[in-house]
Every structure is written in structure tokens, then in C-alpha cells.
Design a protein around this motif. Structure first.
Motif, PDB file in Angstrom:
ATOM      1  N   MET A   1       0.852  -1.189   0.000  1.00 56.57           N
ATOM      2  CA  MET A   1       0.000   0.000   0.000  1.00 56.57           C
ATOM      3  C   MET A   1       0.890   1.241   0.000  1.00 56.57           C
ATOM      4  O   MET A   1       1.887   1.297   0.705  1.00 56.57           O
ATOM      5  CB  MET A   1      -0.916  -0.043   1.223  1.00 56.57           C
ATOM      6  N   ALA A   2       0.520   2.236  -0.795  1.00 54.93           N
ATOM      7  CA  ALA A   2       1.293   3.464  -0.871  1.00 54.93           C
ATOM      8  C   ALA A   2       1.243   4.207   0.453  1.00 54.93           C
ATOM      9  O   ALA A   2       0.270   4.097   1.203  1.00 54.93           O
ATOM     10  CB  ALA A   2       0.743   4.343  -1.986  1.00 54.93           C
ATOM     11  N   GLU A   3       2.299   4.963   0.691  1.00 58.11           N
ATOM     12  CA  GLU A   3       2.342   5.756   1.921  1.00 58.11           C
ATOM     13  C   GLU A   3       1.173   6.734   1.933  1.00 58.11           C
ATOM     14  O   GLU A   3       0.852   7.344   0.926  1.00 58.11           O
ATOM     15  CB  GLU A   3       3.653   6.546   1.984  1.00 58.11           C
ATOM     16  N   GLN A   4       0.530   6.843   3.070  1.00 57.21           N
ATOM     17  CA  GLN A   4      -0.585   7.776   3.191  1.00 57.21           C
ATOM     18  C   GLN A   4      -0.161   8.957   4.044  1.00 57.21           C
ATOM     19  O   GLN A   4       0.664   8.822   4.949  1.00 57.21           O
ATOM     20  CB  GLN A   4      -1.790   7.080   3.811  1.00 57.21           C
TER      21      GLN A   4
ATOM     22  N   TYR B   1     -15.282   7.601   6.288  1.00 61.18           N
ATOM     23  CA  TYR B   1     -16.293   8.394   5.597  1.00 61.18           C
ATOM     24  C   TYR B   1     -15.696   9.700   5.073  1.00 61.18           C
ATOM     25  O   TYR B   1     -15.862  10.047   3.909  1.00 61.18           O
ATOM     26  CB  TYR B   1     -17.481   8.669   6.520  1.00 61.18           C
ATOM     27  N   VAL B   2     -14.998  10.426   5.936  1.00 65.89           N
ATOM     28  CA  VAL B   2     -14.419  11.707   5.535  1.00 65.89           C
ATOM     29  C   VAL B   2     -13.323  11.496   4.489  1.00 65.89           C
ATOM     30  O   VAL B   2     -13.246  12.246   3.513  1.00 65.89           O
ATOM     31  CB  VAL B   2     -13.900  12.492   6.763  1.00 65.89           C
ATOM     32  N   SER B   3     -12.522  10.462   4.639  1.00 64.40           N
ATOM     33  CA  SER B   3     -11.498  10.166   3.633  1.00 64.40           C
ATOM     34  C   SER B   3     -12.141   9.918   2.277  1.00 64.40           C
ATOM     35  O   SER B   3     -11.651  10.389   1.243  1.00 64.40           O
ATOM     36  CB  SER B   3     -10.676   8.942   4.042  1.00 64.40           C
TER      37      SER B   3
END
Length: 73
Positions: free
Chosen positions: A1-4, A33-35
Motif C-alpha cells: 500500500m502506498a504511503e498515506q 467516511y471523511v477520507s
């Protein structure tokens, strides 16, 4: 997974309550939800789709107004 990356957002208590209620109805966390809202707002595919829908609706407006006169809608 890419860095968040982390983003902190402050909202009014009323806005928080509305967001929380919607997240609860969807069965997801408030964070999720907000993401999702943020991601969908900057998604170029979504933007193109919404723009197309707006154009289509604008073209149909005269037909709508003819079928449903003002004051009778």
C-alpha cells in the motif's frame, strides 16, 4: 500500500454530528467516511462524470419546464 499522509480537519460541532450520523448510517468509521469524501472530490473520473451529468441536465431543462410549469411542480 502506498504511503498515506495525515490531514487534520477541524469542523463545527454541528458539522461533526452530521458527519458522524452519516458515517454511522453507512456503517463505516468517521475517518473512512471523511477520507472517502475527500478522495471523491478530487477524483478526475468523478469530476468528468458529474460535469457530463450537469451538461445533460441543462439540455433537458427546457423539456422539464414544459412538462412541469412553474407553480405546478
Amino acid at each position: 500500500m502506498a504511503e498515506q499522509k495525515q490531514l487534520n480537519v477541524r469542523v463545527a460541532p454541528h458539522t461533526y454530528a452530521l458527519l458522524k450520523a452519516r458515517a454511522d448510517r453507512k456503517g463505516v468509521t468517521l475517518q473512512s467516511y471523511v477520507s472517502g469524501l475527500v478522495e471523491s472530490e478530487v477524483d478526475p473520473v468523478r469530476d468528468a462524470f458529474v460535469s457530463g451529468v450537469v451538461d445533460d441536465m441543462a439540455e433537458l431543462l427546457p423539456e422539464f419546464e414544459g412538462a412541469f410549469p412553474a407553480g405546478e411542480r
